[in-house]
Structures are given as C-alpha cells and as structure tokens.
Write a protein that holds these residues in place. Structure first.
Motif, PDB file in Angstrom:
ATOM      1  N   GLY A 103       0.820  -1.211   0.000  1.00  0.00           N
ATOM      2  CA  GLY A 103       0.000   0.000   0.000  1.00  0.00           C
ATOM      3  C   GLY A 103       0.852   1.259   0.000  1.00  0.00           C
ATOM      4  O   GLY A 103       0.402   2.331  -0.382  1.00  0.00           O
ATOM      5  N   ASP A 133      -6.530   0.840  -3.944  1.00  0.00           N
ATOM      6  CA  ASP A 133      -7.417   1.396  -2.921  1.00  0.00           C
ATOM      7  C   ASP A 133      -8.178   2.617  -3.435  1.00  0.00           C
ATOM      8  O   ASP A 133      -9.369   2.785  -3.156  1.00  0.00           O
ATOM      9  CB  ASP A 133      -6.610   1.763  -1.665  1.00  0.00           C
ATOM     10  N   ASN A 240      -2.567 -10.669  -5.080  1.00  0.00           N
ATOM     11  CA  ASN A 240      -3.519 -10.481  -6.190  1.00  0.00           C
ATOM     12  C   ASN A 240      -3.493 -11.641  -7.195  1.00  0.00           C
ATOM     13  O   ASN A 240      -2.448 -11.983  -7.751  1.00  0.00           O
ATOM     14  CB  ASN A 240      -3.193  -9.162  -6.901  1.00  0.00           C
TER      15      ASN A 240
HETATM   16  O1  KG4 Z   1       1.884  -4.952   2.457  1.00  0.00           O
HETATM   17  P1  KG4 Z   1       0.566  -4.461   2.939  1.00  0.00           P
HETATM   18  O2  KG4 Z   1      -0.259  -5.354   3.796  1.00  0.00           O
HETATM   19  O3  KG4 Z   1       0.695  -3.147   3.764  1.00  0.00           O
HETATM   20  C1  KG4 Z   1       1.574  -2.129   3.472  1.00  0.00           C
HETATM   21  O4  KG4 Z   1       2.726  -2.171   3.972  1.00  0.00           O
HETATM   22  O5  KG4 Z   1       1.124  -1.241   2.701  1.00  0.00           O
HETATM   23  O6  KG4 Z   1      -0.253  -4.024   1.624  1.00  0.00           O
HETATM   24  C2  KG4 Z   1      -1.566  -3.504   1.695  1.00  0.00           C
HETATM   25  C3  KG4 Z   1      -2.043  -3.169   0.287  1.00  0.00           C
HETATM   26  C4  KG4 Z   1      -3.376  -2.433   0.247  1.00  0.00           C
HETATM   27  O7  KG4 Z   1      -3.255  -1.335  -0.627  1.00  0.00           O
HETATM   28  C5  KG4 Z   1      -4.344  -3.480  -0.310  1.00  0.00           C
HETATM   29  O8  KG4 Z   1      -5.426  -2.916  -1.028  1.00  0.00           O
HETATM   30  C6  KG4 Z   1      -3.434  -4.297  -1.200  1.00  0.00           C
HETATM   31  O9  KG4 Z   1      -2.209  -4.380  -0.482  1.00  0.00           O
HETATM   32  N1  KG4 Z   1      -3.953  -5.644  -1.452  1.00  0.00           N
HETATM   33  C7  KG4 Z   1      -4.330  -6.091  -2.671  1.00  0.00           C
HETATM   34  C8  KG4 Z   1      -4.794  -7.423  -2.486  1.00  0.00           C
HETATM   35  N2  KG4 Z   1      -4.682  -7.730  -1.159  1.00  0.00           N
HETATM   36  C9  KG4 Z   1      -4.167  -6.629  -0.553  1.00  0.00           C
HETATM   37  N3  KG4 Z   1      -4.308  -5.490  -3.872  1.00  0.00           N
HETATM   38  C10 KG4 Z   1      -4.743  -6.199  -4.924  1.00  0.00           C
HETATM   39  N4  KG4 Z   1      -5.221  -7.464  -4.842  1.00  0.00           N
HETATM   40  C11 KG4 Z   1      -5.265  -8.110  -3.656  1.00  0.00           C
HETATM   41  N5  KG4 Z   1      -5.727  -9.360  -3.582  1.00  0.00           N
END
Ligand code: KG4
Ligand code: ZN
Length: 299
Positions: A103, A133, A240
């Motif tokens: 994110g 997001d 994803n």
């Molecule tokens: O690595 P993370 O848990 O936290 C950070 O360090 O940012 O990543 C969170 C991000 C969020 O923007 C969320 O929408 C995205 O990862 N995310 C996904 C999926 N699962 C989580 N984006 C696309 N497809 C997914 N299945």
C-alpha cells in the motif's frame, strides 16, 4: 475501524496498537507455550510507517528487552517483506529480483544476500496498492479495496475499458500509478450517470489489466537487466490473483521461477520482522541494540 474513514487514521491506529499489542503478545506466548527463556532476541519494525504506531512497537520491544535482558533489533519494514518468502516451505535461494508491491511502496530490488539490496526502480508517485485502494473508492467499494477490486474485475468484460499503461515503454524500471487512477476517475465522470454493476466491473477489469501488465512487464525487464532467473513477489498486492496468473504465464515464456510468501505472510505481519531480525543477528551479532536507546524512522 478505519473503514468508516476510507483509510488508516494515524491517531486511531497508534491507540489501537496500545490497546491490543500486549494482550496479543501474551496470548501468543501462552498459545505457543513460549517462555522468555526460549527467546534469543526481540525484533521490531523501525520504519517506514506511521510514527505513533512505530513508537508503540519500539517501546514494547525495548521494554521487554530491558525486562528480560534480551538484545533488541530494529528492522526495516521493507526488509521484512523482502525476506518473507524465506518462511515458505520452498524458499528461494539468493540472489533474486524482488517485486515489492504494498500500500505504501512499489519497488524492484536486486537481493544478493541478507542486507545486500540494490534498488532497481520504484514508483514515482502512488504505490500499486494505493492505486487499487483509490480505484476501489471511486467504484464505491470499501477500504482496503485491493481484494474487492480484484474480485469485481473477474466479472468485467476484457477489453470493454482500456486504460493507459503508465511508463510501460520507459527504458528504466520505475513505475507511475497516479495517472491510472486519474484515468479511472475520468471514465467514471464520462459515464455521466451512476455506474451500474457491469460498468463497475468493466472499469475494475480495465484497471487491473493495466496495473498487472505494467507490474509484469517491469519484472521481466528487471530479470533481463540483472541476468537473474528468480523473482520474489512480496507485499499486499502480491496476494492479487490476476498478477499471479500473469507472472505464471511470463515465467513460462521467459524461463524464470516465481516465489511468493504464504498468503497470510503477504500482508503486514510480525513473522517476517522476526525472521529478518533472526537472520541479521545470526550474521551480525553486534547489530543488537544493547543500550536500549531506541529510534523509529517513519520515512
Ligand atoms: O503490504 P501491505 O499489507 O501493507 C503495506 O505495507 O502497505 O499491503 C496492503 C495493500 C493495500 O493497498 C491493499 O489494497 C493491497 O495491499 N492488497 C491487494 C490485495 N490484497 C491486498 N491489492 C490487490 N489485490 C489483492 N488481492
Ligand atoms: Zn507492508
């Protein structure tokens, strides 16, 4: 808790950390029957992240270190993500290219060894997860929207909406995702009426196809440029399904291996921080902070 605000509210996050961290720690130690005697050291996330939340973790780690007389080590959040696939049953060996998609970050790194990382390229504006997001928000889906956009895209018609692939043909390994989000906004406005379900799904599909195309192409380019044949994908967007499918096809075409952390280790977690701490202390015992002078690095 954060959903009502459409994003993480820093003050709420750090207060929630204070409320939950110690009971959670106690519960885990009890469940896993871990006594302080079995613990070699305490690792915590030093940054980047929200200062308030980081300080809660740093305070607890250093407090426990003092109470239990254990070394304490601060870990870079992204190093945790980079090394998280090493916790899988079939861990990759060094060296590899890492695609870090969360994110807050979108980076390609050459990972030669523990602590030996070279940045090959990164996003010039929004992170990939942030684009997911923001697109979710434009489509009226809840935060965090990545999984919801991905799910909705599966019912969209391929090619019904074609969005730009920012920097796809730039020679470097950098990314840009803010234009893609703006393209979604433009499409929503052009529609002129509230989006029906199919229109939403088509837009989600257009967005996911564009984002996945760019992430896949740049990963392949990074492998070619470094001459490496192992790709590790880490961070929340690594969960994803469309990205995984595209990388599988590319891996066959260009003969490389792809490694992922276990799904529950793709998003932020403590296990990857513990692993990074353990590996660092094994290699450089002097890195432990013996004086309990702690710092956080929000940026
Ligand atoms: O690595 P993370 O848990 O936290 C950070 O360090 O940012 O990543 C969170 C991000 C969020 O923007 C969320 O929408 C995205 O990862 N995310 C996904 C999926 N699962 C989580 N984006 C696309 N497809 C997914 N299945
Ligand atoms: Zn993260």
């Amino acid at each position: 808790m954060h959903r009502a605000y459409g994003g993480v509210v820093p003050e709420l996050a750090s207060r929630d950390h204070i409320r939950r961290a110690l009971p959670l720690l106690q519960q885990i130690l009890e469940q896993a029957a871990i006594t302080p005697a079995a613990i070699d050291a305490i690792a915590f996330t030093q940054g980047p992240g929200l200062a308030g939340a980081l300080l809660v973790g740093a305070s607890i780690a250093n407090g426990l270190g003092l109470a239990w007389d254990k070394p304490v080590i601060g870990i870079h959040h992204l190093e945790g993500h980079l090394l998280s696939p090493l916790l899988a049953n079939d861990p990759p060996s060094f060296p590899f290219v890492a695609l870090l998609v969360s994110g807050g970050h979108t980076q390609l790194m050459r990972v030669t060894d523990i602590g030996d990382y070279e940045m090959l390229g990164e996003t010039l504006d929004d992170a990939a997860g942030e684009a997911f997001d923001k697109t979710a928000k434009l489509l009226g889906l809840d935060y965090p929207g990545g999984p919801a956009v991905s799910q909705l895209a599966t019912t969209g018609t391929p090619g019904a909406v074609v969005l730009p692939r920012p920097m796809l043909h730039s020679k470097d390994l950098d990314f840009s995702f803010s234009g893609l989000k703006t393209a979604v906004l433009t499409q929503v406005k052009q529609y002129g009426q509230p989006l029906d379900e199919q229109a939403k799904a088509n837009l989600a599909r257009g967005f996911v196809d564009a984002a996945v195309d760019v992430l896949t192409a740049k990963s392949v380019q990074a492998l070619k440029q470094t001459g490496l044949s192992r790709l590790v994908v880490a961070g929340g967007v690594g969960a994803n399904q469309q990205l995984r499918a595209a990388l599988k096809v590319a891996a066959q075409k260009y003969a490389f291996d792809v490694h992922y952390p276990d799904p529950e280790l793709c998003t932020d977690n403590g296990a990857m921080i513990a692993l990074a701490g353990a590996l660092r202390l094994q290699r450089w015992p002097a890195q432990a902070n013996k004086h309990y002078a702690f710092t956080v690095r929000p940026r």
